[in-house]
Motif scaffolding. Structure first.
Motif, PDB file in Angstrom:
ATOM      1  N   UNK A   1     -24.766   3.149   7.565  1.00 56.83           N
ATOM      2  CA  UNK A   1     -23.993   3.606   6.675  1.00 56.83           C
ATOM      3  C   UNK A   1     -24.971   3.960   5.197  1.00 56.83           C
ATOM      4  N   UNK A   2     -25.884   2.943   5.181  1.00 53.44           N
ATOM      5  CA  UNK A   2     -26.733   3.085   3.727  1.00 53.44           C
ATOM      6  C   UNK A   2     -27.391   4.333   3.843  1.00 53.44           C
ATOM      7  N   UNK A   3     -27.960   4.596   5.302  1.00 51.76           N
ATOM      8  CA  UNK A   3     -28.827   5.907   5.571  1.00 51.76           C
ATOM      9  C   UNK A   3     -27.978   7.042   5.247  1.00 51.76           C
ATOM     10  N   UNK A   4     -26.852   7.099   5.565  1.00 51.96           N
ATOM     11  CA  UNK A   4     -25.756   8.429   5.467  1.00 51.96           C
ATOM     12  C   UNK A   4     -25.356   8.349   3.964  1.00 51.96           C
TER      13      UNK A   4
ATOM     14  N   UNK B   1     -16.484  -7.609 -14.968  1.00 52.35           N
ATOM     15  CA  UNK B   1     -17.815  -7.419 -15.528  1.00 52.35           C
ATOM     16  C   UNK B   1     -18.939  -7.411 -14.450  1.00 52.35           C
ATOM     17  N   UNK B   2     -18.626  -7.770 -13.522  1.00 54.83           N
ATOM     18  CA  UNK B   2     -19.623  -7.806 -12.416  1.00 54.83           C
ATOM     19  C   UNK B   2     -20.091  -6.376 -12.094  1.00 54.83           C
ATOM     20  N   UNK B   3     -21.495  -6.026 -11.694  1.00 54.76           N
ATOM     21  CA  UNK B   3     -22.083  -4.926 -11.333  1.00 54.76           C
ATOM     22  C   UNK B   3     -21.883  -4.686  -9.817  1.00 54.76           C
ATOM     23  N   UNK B   4     -21.974  -3.455  -9.264  1.00 60.83           N
ATOM     24  CA  UNK B   4     -21.815  -3.388  -7.959  1.00 60.83           C
ATOM     25  C   UNK B   4     -22.935  -3.946  -7.162  1.00 60.83           C
ATOM     26  N   UNK B   5     -22.600  -4.805  -6.160  1.00 62.26           N
ATOM     27  CA  UNK B   5     -23.630  -5.420  -5.230  1.00 62.26           C
ATOM     28  C   UNK B   5     -23.357  -4.937  -3.938  1.00 62.26           C
ATOM     29  N   UNK B   6     -24.430  -4.182  -3.384  1.00 58.13           N
ATOM     30  CA  UNK B   6     -24.171  -3.538  -1.869  1.00 58.13           C
ATOM     31  C   UNK B   6     -24.602  -4.583  -0.914  1.00 58.13           C
ATOM     32  N   UNK B   7     -23.573  -4.835  -0.064  1.00 54.30           N
ATOM     33  CA  UNK B   7     -23.806  -5.820   1.052  1.00 54.30           C
ATOM     34  C   UNK B   7     -23.860  -5.183   2.516  1.00 54.30           C
TER      35      UNK B   7
ATOM     36  N   UNK C   1     -28.504   9.796   2.415  1.00 46.49           N
ATOM     37  CA  UNK C   1     -28.699  11.260   2.424  1.00 46.49           C
ATOM     38  C   UNK C   1     -27.553  12.234   1.777  1.00 46.49           C
ATOM     39  N   UNK C   2     -26.291  11.750   1.818  1.00 44.96           N
ATOM     40  CA  UNK C   2     -25.207  12.432   0.790  1.00 44.96           C
ATOM     41  C   UNK C   2     -25.695  12.496  -0.384  1.00 44.96           C
ATOM     42  N   UNK C   3     -26.357  11.450  -1.169  1.00 38.40           N
ATOM     43  CA  UNK C   3     -26.757  11.405  -2.632  1.00 38.40           C
ATOM     44  C   UNK C   3     -27.927  12.389  -2.642  1.00 38.40           C
ATOM     45  N   UNK C   4     -28.698  12.313  -1.617  1.00 37.63           N
ATOM     46  CA  UNK C   4     -29.930  13.306  -1.856  1.00 37.63           C
ATOM     47  C   UNK C   4     -29.283  14.700  -1.841  1.00 37.63           C
ATOM     48  N   UNK C   5     -28.446  15.068  -1.248  1.00 32.16           N
ATOM     49  CA  UNK C   5     -27.959  16.460  -1.272  1.00 32.16           C
ATOM     50  C   UNK C   5     -26.851  16.678  -2.472  1.00 32.16           C
ATOM     51  N   UNK C   6     -26.852  15.547  -3.247  1.00 34.60           N
ATOM     52  CA  UNK C   6     -25.917  15.819  -4.453  1.00 34.60           C
ATOM     53  C   UNK C   6     -24.392  15.747  -4.122  1.00 34.60           C
ATOM     54  N   UNK C   7     -23.845  15.185  -3.156  1.00 32.91           N
ATOM     55  CA  UNK C   7     -22.448  15.182  -2.585  1.00 32.91           C
ATOM     56  C   UNK C   7     -21.990  13.687  -2.716  1.00 32.91           C
ATOM     57  N   UNK C   8     -22.260  12.997  -3.556  1.00 29.07           N
ATOM     58  CA  UNK C   8     -21.981  11.527  -3.669  1.00 29.07           C
ATOM     59  C   UNK C   8     -22.260  11.094  -5.306  1.00 29.07           C
ATOM     60  N   UNK C   9     -20.942  10.493  -5.648  1.00 27.01           N
ATOM     61  CA  UNK C   9     -21.175   9.962  -7.187  1.00 27.01           C
ATOM     62  C   UNK C   9     -21.742   8.658  -7.175  1.00 27.01           C
ATOM     63  N   UNK C  10     -22.058   7.866  -8.099  1.00 30.66           N
ATOM     64  CA  UNK C  10     -22.442   6.700  -8.291  1.00 30.66           C
ATOM     65  C   UNK C  10     -21.259   5.763  -7.851  1.00 30.66           C
ATOM     66  N   UNK C  11     -21.478   4.568  -7.843  1.00 31.34           N
ATOM     67  CA  UNK C  11     -20.433   3.439  -7.673  1.00 31.34           C
ATOM     68  C   UNK C  11     -19.490   3.565  -8.751  1.00 31.34           C
ATOM     69  N   UNK C  12     -18.062   3.654  -8.266  1.00 27.91           N
ATOM     70  CA  UNK C  12     -16.976   3.591  -9.314  1.00 27.91           C
ATOM     71  C   UNK C  12     -16.027   2.179  -9.089  1.00 27.91           C
TER      72      UNK C  12
ATOM     73  N   UNK D   1     -13.588   9.175  -0.341  1.00 28.57           N
ATOM     74  CA  UNK D   1     -14.582   8.107  -0.812  1.00 28.57           C
ATOM     75  C   UNK D   1     -15.291   7.486   0.614  1.00 28.57           C
ATOM     76  N   UNK D   2     -16.278   6.849   0.085  1.00 26.45           N
ATOM     77  CA  UNK D   2     -16.972   5.901   1.010  1.00 26.45           C
ATOM     78  C   UNK D   2     -16.787   4.458   0.417  1.00 26.45           C
ATOM     79  N   UNK D   3     -16.158   3.960   1.268  1.00 26.49           N
ATOM     80  CA  UNK D   3     -15.625   2.408   0.661  1.00 26.49           C
ATOM     81  C   UNK D   3     -16.198   1.434   1.864  1.00 26.49           C
ATOM     82  N   UNK D   4     -16.158   0.273   1.323  1.00 25.58           N
ATOM     83  CA  UNK D   4     -16.760  -0.826   2.097  1.00 25.58           C
ATOM     84  C   UNK D   4     -17.981  -1.347   1.858  1.00 25.58           C
ATOM     85  N   UNK D   5     -18.881  -0.550   1.162  1.00 26.93           N
ATOM     86  CA  UNK D   5     -20.480  -1.064   0.956  1.00 26.93           C
ATOM     87  C   UNK D   5     -20.525  -2.182   0.163  1.00 26.93           C
ATOM     88  N   UNK D   6     -19.616  -2.412  -0.663  1.00 23.10           N
ATOM     89  CA  UNK D   6     -19.914  -3.206  -1.918  1.00 23.10           C
ATOM     90  C   UNK D   6     -19.189  -4.685  -1.639  1.00 23.10           C
TER      91      UNK D   6
END
Length: 165
Positions: A79-82, A68-74, A85-96, A56-61
């Motif tokens: 970290x965001x760039x990484x 009922x709140x939606x994820x708010x990235x802070x 890049x993970x997401x662009x390679x298909x290696x990451x889920x959306x926020x859970x 997992x990648x934690x601590x972004x939100x």
């Protein structure tokens, strides 16, 4: 006892450890124009994210008590760039949902490949299969690098800045 002669590398920054913190500092420093050498004991970077299969990648939100709140990235920056890049390679889920915040689940192999690509593109020299065996010091106050054991033999890495990541 290894009787091979010690080799030496001179660099601006030596980073020991290729986990998330080590990759972040190495890439950021190299992009700033510094010569960076990253030392990793395994044959790949990733630390707990890869070898430990943390997953997992934690601590972004932002944390919240509202389900009922939606994820708010802070957290942004490297970290965001990484994560992108993970997401662009298909290696990451959306926020859970995860407790009071959100997490993202990653594929450890894609994490490793993403880190390798960022390090390579930034021009970081990576030494795999290396164990830190000592610290090079000037007196009792100044650290001047690290002593390593590698498969090629003993190696001193001298640097203006030493970072234990």
């Amino acid at each position: 006892m290894d009787v091979r002669s010690r080799s030496r590398i001179d660099t601006d920054i030596v980073v020991t450890g290729g986990g998330a913190a080590g990759v972040a500092v190495a890439v950021t420093a190299a992009r700033a124009g510094l010569r960076v050498t990253l030392v990793e004991r395994y044959g790949f970077c990733g630390g707990g994210a890869v070898a430990g299969l943390s997953g997992t990648v934690c601590g972004l939100y932002e944390a919240t008590d509202s389900r009922a709140a939606q994820p708010r990235q802070v957290v942004f920056g490297f970290a965001d760039e990484f994560v992108r890049a993970l997401d662009a390679r298909g290696g990451l889920t959306g926020p859970l949902p995860y407790g009071k915040t959100w997490t993202r689940v990653h594929d450890p192999i894609i994490w490793r490949e993403t880190a390798d690509g960022l390090l390579r593109d930034a021009g970081v020299e990576v030494i795999y299969h290396a164990t830190v065996t000592g610290v090079l010091c000037e007196g009792e106050e100044r650290i001047e690098g690290v002593m390593l054991w590698t498969k090629q033999g003993p190696l001193d890495v001298r640097a203006a800045v030493t970072i234990d990541a």
